[in-house]
Design a protein around this motif. Structure first.
Motif, PDB file in Angstrom:
ATOM      1  N   TRP A 258       0.839  -1.193   0.000  1.00 37.48           N
ATOM      2  CA  TRP A 258       0.000   0.000   0.000  1.00 37.48           C
ATOM      3  C   TRP A 258       0.879   1.251   0.000  1.00 37.48           C
ATOM      4  O   TRP A 258       1.839   1.352   0.773  1.00 37.48           O
ATOM      5  N   ASP A 259       0.515   2.207  -0.846  1.00 37.37           N
ATOM      6  CA  ASP A 259       1.292   3.439  -0.981  1.00 37.37           C
ATOM      7  C   ASP A 259       0.635   4.636  -0.301  1.00 37.37           C
ATOM      8  O   ASP A 259       1.000   5.793  -0.532  1.00 37.37           O
ATOM      9  N   GLY A 260      -0.378   4.377   0.520  1.00 32.37           N
ATOM     10  CA  GLY A 260      -1.026   5.473   1.240  1.00 32.37           C
ATOM     11  C   GLY A 260      -2.010   6.243   0.416  1.00 32.37           C
ATOM     12  O   GLY A 260      -2.279   7.421   0.723  1.00 32.37           O
ATOM     13  N   THR A 261      -2.582   5.642  -0.616  1.00 35.26           N
ATOM     14  CA  THR A 261      -3.564   6.324  -1.453  1.00 35.26           C
ATOM     15  C   THR A 261      -4.859   5.538  -1.478  1.00 35.26           C
ATOM     16  O   THR A 261      -4.908   4.344  -1.142  1.00 35.26           O
ATOM     17  N   ILE A 262      -5.923   6.240  -1.902  1.00 32.74           N
ATOM     18  CA  ILE A 262      -7.195   5.604  -2.190  1.00 32.74           C
ATOM     19  C   ILE A 262      -7.681   6.193  -3.504  1.00 32.74           C
ATOM     20  O   ILE A 262      -7.726   7.414  -3.679  1.00 32.74           O
TER      21      ILE A 262
END
Length: 293
Positions: A258-262
């Motif tokens: 996960w790269d911290g985005t949605i």
């Protein structure tokens, strides 16, 4: 009364007992009865003395369960063994016995007139039996206690391999393998009655380390939520939620951290919550992760 008989026997009693009979006492016994007026009459009786049988049931023996043994009786003309169960015959001097447990056999020997009894013990050793217990699933670095059991007479037991085990010579050692390992419990008869083996399998999973924070700010340092060794669980289910319970990240396996985005947009700075299901029967992993920038 005037009695006379074998071995110089004489008495004036009307009734009498001959103690400790021997072959010397065998033969006719004659009696002459005389009344007070001088009248007489005679009669005789024959006493036959038979020898007492020398009953001998043989010597005690020890066998392994399931084996047979020949009983060695002697000393007479007729034989009777008890108990008769598991005997090839209970009326011959040397029957074959297949007892399931230790048994005391009684032998009655007769010569047609007299009988005598003797006994013999047949000891039965129960066969060794091993049970290694259930299998376990652990994470690398953890330990688990085995729960083996052993049965049988005059036995010894041990575990193999002698690898990462607290004591291989007890039934319930602790083991702490670092990779999948099959432990084998060996139970051996000290009397030559065989050996029994049983296995238990310890499945060792890589221990995952879940970071509690990361900073997806594009500086090349901690830009991704890197979960060490999660790639070794290709069916793992990873879900991340915001404080309102809305799912903002979901992955089957963890090929791409996960790269911290949605929806390709950065999530706000703050605390998020995760649930990781490794899909291997181990408990769910849950906790929080802080996104900072």
């Amino acid at each position: 009364f005037q009695w006379r008989g074998p071995n110089l026997f004489q008495t004036t009693q009307s009734n009498f007992t001959i103690n400790s009979l021997s072959p010397k006492n065998e033969g006719y016994y004659y009696v002459k009865a005389t009344t007070a007026t001088g009248c007489t009459n005679t009669d005789s009786v024959y006493v036959s003395v038979s020898p007492i049988p020398l009953a001998n049931a043989g010597t005690s023996q020890t066998i392994c369960a399931g084996n047979s043994v020949v009983l060695r009786g002697s000393g007479g003309e007729k034989y009777k063994w008890e108990p008769s169960a598991n005997l090839s015959s209970d009326t011959i001097p040397q029957p074959t016995a297949t007892p399931t447990d230790s048994t005391l056999y009684y032998l009655t020997v007769s010569n047609g007139s007299c009988s005598r009894m003797d006994s013999v013990m047949m000891n039965v050793l129960h066969l060794p039996k091993a049970n290694a217990g259930k299998s376990f699933t652990i994470f690398e670095g953890d330990q688990v206690q085995l729960n083996g059991s052993a049965a049988g007479d005059d036995i010894q037991y041990f575990w193999t391999p002698n690898y990462n085990i607290s004591n291989p010579n007890i039934l319930d050692p602790f083991v702490y393998p670092t990779f999948d390992t099959t432990y084998v419990l060996h139970v051996i008869s000290q009397q030559g009655c065989g050996e029994s083996d049983s296995k238990t399998f310890i499945r060792v999973y890589n221990k995952i380390s879940v970071p509690n924070a990361f900073s997806p700010n594009g500086d090349g340092i901690n830009d991704f939520w890197e979960i060490k060794d999660l790639y070794t669980y290709p069916t793992a289910d990873v879900s991340v939620f915001d404080r309102n319970g809305q799912m903002i990240f979901h992955s089957i396996g963890y090929g791409k951290p996960w790269d911290g985005t949605i929806n390709e947009k950065p999530v706000p700075i703050g605390t998020y919550y995760y649930i990781i299901n490794l899909k291997n029967g181990t408990p769910l992993r849950s906790g929080s992760v802080l996104v900072i920038r």
